[in-house]
Design a protein around this motif. Structure first.
Motif, PDB file in Angstrom:
ATOM      1  N   ASP A  69     -39.771   1.925 -46.855  1.00  0.00           N
ATOM      2  CA  ASP A  69     -39.706   1.058 -48.024  1.00  0.00           C
ATOM      3  C   ASP A  69     -40.872   1.424 -48.927  1.00  0.00           C
ATOM      4  O   ASP A  69     -42.008   1.496 -48.461  1.00  0.00           O
ATOM      5  N   TYR A  70     -40.572   1.637 -50.195  1.00  0.00           N
ATOM      6  CA  TYR A  70     -41.592   2.042 -51.161  1.00  0.00           C
ATOM      7  C   TYR A  70     -41.921   0.850 -52.065  1.00  0.00           C
ATOM      8  O   TYR A  70     -41.017   0.243 -52.656  1.00  0.00           O
ATOM      9  N   PHE A  71     -43.211   0.558 -52.152  1.00  0.00           N
ATOM     10  CA  PHE A  71     -43.687  -0.578 -52.932  1.00  0.00           C
ATOM     11  C   PHE A  71     -44.578  -0.088 -54.065  1.00  0.00           C
ATOM     12  O   PHE A  71     -45.478   0.730 -53.839  1.00  0.00           O
ATOM     13  N   CYS A  72     -44.332  -0.589 -55.257  1.00  0.00           N
ATOM     14  CA  CYS A  72     -45.247  -0.274 -56.347  1.00  0.00           C
ATOM     15  C   CYS A  72     -46.244  -1.426 -56.509  1.00  0.00           C
ATOM     16  O   CYS A  72     -45.993  -2.550 -56.075  1.00  0.00           O
ATOM     17  N   TYR A  73     -47.368  -1.090 -57.122  1.00  0.00           N
ATOM     18  CA  TYR A  73     -48.361  -2.114 -57.425  1.00  0.00           C
ATOM     19  C   TYR A  73     -48.976  -1.806 -58.789  1.00  0.00           C
ATOM     20  O   TYR A  73     -48.920  -0.686 -59.289  1.00  0.00           O
ATOM     21  N   ALA A  74     -49.548  -2.854 -59.369  1.00  0.00           N
ATOM     22  CA  ALA A  74     -50.277  -2.694 -60.620  1.00  0.00           C
ATOM     23  C   ALA A  74     -51.611  -3.420 -60.491  1.00  0.00           C
ATOM     24  O   ALA A  74     -51.661  -4.541 -59.981  1.00  0.00           O
ATOM     25  N   HIS A  75     -52.668  -2.765 -60.941  1.00  0.00           N
ATOM     26  CA  HIS A  75     -54.007  -3.367 -60.980  1.00  0.00           C
ATOM     27  C   HIS A  75     -54.224  -3.758 -62.441  1.00  0.00           C
ATOM     28  O   HIS A  75     -54.394  -2.885 -63.294  1.00  0.00           O
TER      29      HIS A  75
END
Length: 119
Positions: A90-96
């Motif tokens: 499972d690929y998860f994106c994130y944003a800072h």
């Protein structure tokens, strides 16, 4: 409130390619960086790639994956080439990002998209 939505996952044969996308929406003042992690069944979540001042990659994907951003669209992409069965996760994106000039940056995560590499 900020939301990240991933897309582009699926089933692909070894050696194939996929392109993941992740769009951030909502109350966004500034995005400092965006990137991707992945979690394979029974394993811990691991870093894949990110794009902030520059780009960084996990050793296992360097030369095969490319991370890029479209700042105007608050979007991060992950082009995955020469996929291997061990890329299944499972690929998860994130944003800072900051939601306002008043507050410091926080990390916001998407819900994930499945990538399966199998013949």
């Amino acid at each position: 409130q900020v939301q990240l939505v991933e897309s582009g996952g699926g089933l692909v044969q070894p050696g194939g390619s996929l392109r993941l996308s992740c769009v951030a929406s909502g109350s966004i003042f500034r995005i400092h960086g965006m990137g991707w992690y992945r979690q394979a069944p029974g394993k811990q979540r691991e870093f894949v790639a990110d794009s902030s001042a520059g780009t960084n990659y996990a050793h296992s994907v360097k030369g095969r994956f490319t991370v890029s951003r479209d700042n105007a669209k608050n979007t991060v992409y992950l082009q995955m080439n020469n996929l291997k069965p061990e890329d299944t996760a499972d690929y998860f994106c994130y944003a800072h990002l900051q939601t306002s000039a008043t507050y410091g940056a926080i990390d916001v995560w998407g819900q994930g998209t499945q990538v399966a590499v199998s013949s």
